[in-house]
Design a protein around this motif. Sequence first.
Motif, PDB file in Angstrom:
ATOM      1  N   TRP A 238       0.849  -1.189   0.000  1.00 10.88           N
ATOM      2  CA  TRP A 238       0.000   0.000   0.000  1.00 10.88           C
ATOM      3  C   TRP A 238       0.889   1.244   0.000  1.00 10.88           C
ATOM      4  CZ3 TRP A 238       0.618  -3.431   3.967  1.00 10.88           C
ATOM      5  CH2 TRP A 238       1.164  -2.964   5.159  1.00 10.88           C
ATOM      6  N   GLY A 239       0.273   2.396  -0.316  1.00 11.20           N
ATOM      7  CA  GLY A 239       1.011   3.650  -0.362  1.00 11.20           C
ATOM      8  C   GLY A 239       1.254   4.112  -1.780  1.00 11.20           C
ATOM      9  N   GLY A 240       2.287   4.937  -1.960  1.00 13.77           N
ATOM     10  CA  GLY A 240       2.587   5.507  -3.272  1.00 13.77           C
ATOM     11  C   GLY A 240       3.175   4.498  -4.231  1.00 13.77           C
ATOM     12  N   GLY A 241       2.712   4.573  -5.491  1.00 13.63           N
ATOM     13  CA  GLY A 241       3.163   3.603  -6.484  1.00 13.63           C
ATOM     14  C   GLY A 241       3.600   4.232  -7.784  1.00 13.63           C
ATOM     15  N   PHE A 242       4.183   5.423  -7.716  1.00 15.55           N
ATOM     16  CA  PHE A 242       4.560   6.139  -8.938  1.00 15.55           C
ATOM     17  C   PHE A 242       5.466   5.311  -9.839  1.00 15.55           C
ATOM     18  CE2 PHE A 242       7.286   9.008 -11.383  1.00 15.55           C
ATOM     19  CZ  PHE A 242       6.342   9.824 -11.991  1.00 15.55           C
ATOM     20  N   SER A 243       6.379   4.535  -9.253  1.00 19.66           N
ATOM     21  CA  SER A 243       7.350   3.777 -10.043  1.00 19.66           C
ATOM     22  C   SER A 243       6.994   2.306 -10.178  1.00 19.66           C
ATOM     23  CB  SER A 243       8.745   3.911  -9.419  1.00 19.66           C
ATOM     24  OG  SER A 243       9.158   5.253  -9.370  1.00 19.66           O
ATOM     25  N   GLY A 244       5.818   1.914  -9.677  1.00 19.18           N
ATOM     26  CA  GLY A 244       5.417   0.509  -9.776  1.00 19.18           C
ATOM     27  C   GLY A 244       5.775  -0.323  -8.573  1.00 19.18           C
ATOM     28  N   GLN A 245       6.214   0.304  -7.475  1.00 21.39           N
ATOM     29  CA  GLN A 245       6.689  -0.439  -6.318  1.00 21.39           C
ATOM     30  C   GLN A 245       5.605  -1.187  -5.559  1.00 21.39           C
ATOM     31  OE1 GLN A 245       6.764   2.932  -6.815  1.00 21.39           O
ATOM     32  NE2 GLN A 245       7.026   4.048  -4.890  1.00 21.39           N
ATOM     33  N   LEU A 246       4.330  -0.989  -5.930  1.00 23.27           N
ATOM     34  CA  LEU A 246       3.235  -1.703  -5.279  1.00 23.27           C
ATOM     35  C   LEU A 246       3.007  -3.089  -5.866  1.00 23.27           C
ATOM     36  CD1 LEU A 246       0.647   1.214  -4.912  1.00 23.27           C
ATOM     37  CD2 LEU A 246       2.406   0.453  -3.287  1.00 23.27           C
ATOM     38  N   GLU A 283      12.003   3.116  -3.644  1.00 23.20           N
ATOM     39  CA  GLU A 283      10.892   3.130  -4.591  1.00 23.20           C
ATOM     40  C   GLU A 283      10.835   1.835  -5.386  1.00 23.20           C
ATOM     41  OE1 GLU A 283      10.361   6.671  -6.869  1.00 23.20           O
ATOM     42  OE2 GLU A 283      10.864   7.995  -5.197  1.00 23.20           O
ATOM     43  N   HIS A 284      11.313   0.761  -4.792  1.00 18.69           N
ATOM     44  CA  HIS A 284      11.144  -0.554  -5.386  1.00 18.69           C
ATOM     45  C   HIS A 284      10.988  -1.572  -4.270  1.00 18.69           C
ATOM     46  CE1 HIS A 284      15.464  -0.830  -4.510  1.00 18.69           C
ATOM     47  NE2 HIS A 284      15.453  -2.117  -4.813  1.00 18.69           N
ATOM     48  N   THR A 285      10.606  -2.769  -4.643  1.00 17.96           N
ATOM     49  CA  THR A 285      10.353  -3.832  -3.671  1.00 17.96           C
ATOM     50  C   THR A 285      10.937  -5.125  -4.218  1.00 17.96           C
ATOM     51  OG1 THR A 285       8.255  -2.744  -3.143  1.00 17.96           O
ATOM     52  CG2 THR A 285       8.573  -4.957  -2.283  1.00 17.96           C
ATOM     53  N   CYS A 286      11.460  -5.956  -3.343  1.00 19.59           N
ATOM     54  CA  CYS A 286      12.001  -7.252  -3.750  1.00 19.59           C
ATOM     55  C   CYS A 286      11.537  -8.328  -2.772  1.00 19.59           C
ATOM     56  CB  CYS A 286      13.525  -7.236  -3.768  1.00 19.59           C
ATOM     57  SG  CYS A 286      14.272  -6.167  -5.013  1.00 19.59           S
ATOM     58  N   GLY A 287      11.445  -9.546  -3.264  1.00 14.27           N
ATOM     59  CA  GLY A 287      11.088 -10.670  -2.414  1.00 14.27           C
ATOM     60  C   GLY A 287      11.688 -11.951  -2.924  1.00 14.27           C
ATOM     61  N   VAL A 288      11.835 -12.906  -2.034  1.00 13.20           N
ATOM     62  CA  VAL A 288      12.289 -14.250  -2.401  1.00 13.20           C
ATOM     63  C   VAL A 288      11.086 -15.169  -2.355  1.00 13.20           C
ATOM     64  CG1 VAL A 288      13.738 -16.204  -1.760  1.00 13.20           C
ATOM     65  CG2 VAL A 288      14.634 -13.880  -1.587  1.00 13.20           C
ATOM     66  N   ALA A 289      10.838 -15.866  -3.456  1.00  9.81           N
ATOM     67  CA  ALA A 289       9.727 -16.811  -3.522  1.00  9.81           C
ATOM     68  C   ALA A 289      10.099 -18.092  -2.778  1.00  9.81           C
ATOM     69  CB  ALA A 289       9.377 -17.110  -4.971  1.00  9.81           C
ATOM     70  N   THR A 290       9.112 -18.913  -2.537  1.00 10.30           N
ATOM     71  CA  THR A 290       9.350 -20.145  -1.790  1.00 10.30           C
ATOM     72  C   THR A 290      10.250 -21.124  -2.540  1.00 10.30           C
ATOM     73  OG1 THR A 290       7.249 -20.991  -2.665  1.00 10.30           O
ATOM     74  CG2 THR A 290       7.211 -20.003  -0.467  1.00 10.30           C
ATOM     75  N   ASP A 291      10.435 -20.915  -3.844  1.00 12.67           N
ATOM     76  CA  ASP A 291      11.354 -21.765  -4.596  1.00 12.67           C
ATOM     77  C   ASP A 291      12.781 -21.241  -4.590  1.00 12.67           C
ATOM     78  OD1 ASP A 291      11.154 -19.571  -6.258  1.00 12.67           O
ATOM     79  OD2 ASP A 291      10.290 -20.642  -7.962  1.00 12.67           O
TER      80      ASP A 291
END
Length: 474
Positions: A238-246, A283-291
């Motif tokens: 949630w929040g600002g998503g100007f760069s696609g970080q949502l 202004e970006h987000t990262c995650g590790v998937a379960t694989d």
Amino acid sequence: MTERVHRMLATIASLVACACADVTGDVPPVADVSVSVPAVELSLGGTVALSASALDESGRVLVSQPIHWASNDPRIARVSTDGVVTGAGGGTTTVTAESGGRSARVTVNVRMALVWVGPGLFHTCGVTADGFTACWGGNNAGELGDSTIFSSRTPVLARSPMRFTSSDGGGTQSCSLAEDGRAFCWGANWSAQLGRGSFDRALYPFPEAVPGPWIFDALTVGDRHACGLTRDGQVACWGGGFSGQLGVTTASAQCPAVNEPCNTTPVAVEGVSAFATVDTGEEHTCGVATDGLAYCWGENSGAQLGDGTVTDRSVPRPVVNLASLDHVSGGGMHSCAVTTAGAAYCWGSNVFGQLGVDPPVSSTTPLPVAGAIRFTQISAGREHTCGLADDGVVYCWGSDQFGQVGNGSGGTAFQPEPVTGNITFTFVRAGAYHSCGIADDGITYCWGWNNAGQLGTGPGFTQHVPTPVAGQAR
């Protein structure tokens, strides 16, 4: 009215006056005030009930005399009208019991022990062993959560009855994860970054629950957005998503105050439904998937998404050439990850040496961090990175303009360098221009820029080496 009535009224008035004089005369003046204890030790967020009595010259208790309580510094210790003291911030102050012009003081020492620390831009938040959130630093938007907009160079208690497990500072907002899995946020809301279902220029200086059915296992805060990881592996932002970080093709609203698309409440990230970890950059987000594969989304002008391009992405894209990852961390214009075997990789902009690679070049794809150090944690700041080695040594690299690398030099570190002090750590996190870590003896240290008090160490503009946060139990 007859003369007889006048005489009766005069007699009654005289009797009343005499009675009042007798009562007043029966109450001796207060000669002293006695308190139950001369000093108390409190944990941050803890409470203790004090008692006091007004005494006459003979030492007898004047039962009818009221006691008035006051704190010399309510940001360290608050006191109620009936003498209940609450530890509100690390440090020492006095609480005064007053009656009839006489008073007595109780020394109050408030100490804390942090088990989590989350540095942001110009403030930091942590969680105590008792589950209370404490914050320190800049507070112009209410990001310290103590119901004020006054900055503090030492920790203050966020006003909430909830117990928390983690806390994270962002740009002008903060969020904590409650024991029941709900997210609580506070501070500025012009990009809907508090997730409260609205956007406005009002300030919300104390924790309020993010509405909806979301139950999270982890929570992370970026510059103007936040994300949570649910117990079934779903990431919602949630929040600002100007760069696609949502992480959504189309945001749920448009925030006119900053003219950017936004989610006013958590919305599930598209494309990947089974994450093991998540972390927000600016202004970006990262995650590790379960694989074990990493995905990033949002701003990519510095190649911080690691997909081989410099194109912004509104939905998760796989980071190339990486597998078997334990976790990933988003910074300013770079990102870093650690494999399950402890190998560290970074990608994106390397203008300040924040990738820690040899030779010191920027990269659109992951590169191994120099030194072959086995890391258990890695955390990317705006222009620097810190990592916790498996032997408890914290290494940092990148810009040390404000001391955020912690090696005492003030210069750029292009490869990992151990922080000064021979301290063994169990936890480390990098903020924008400062860093914080928890040592194995439970003491929290911060180092770097201290312009707004975000180190929690009290006075001083910068600290180039790890310095203990004030008000801790030692």
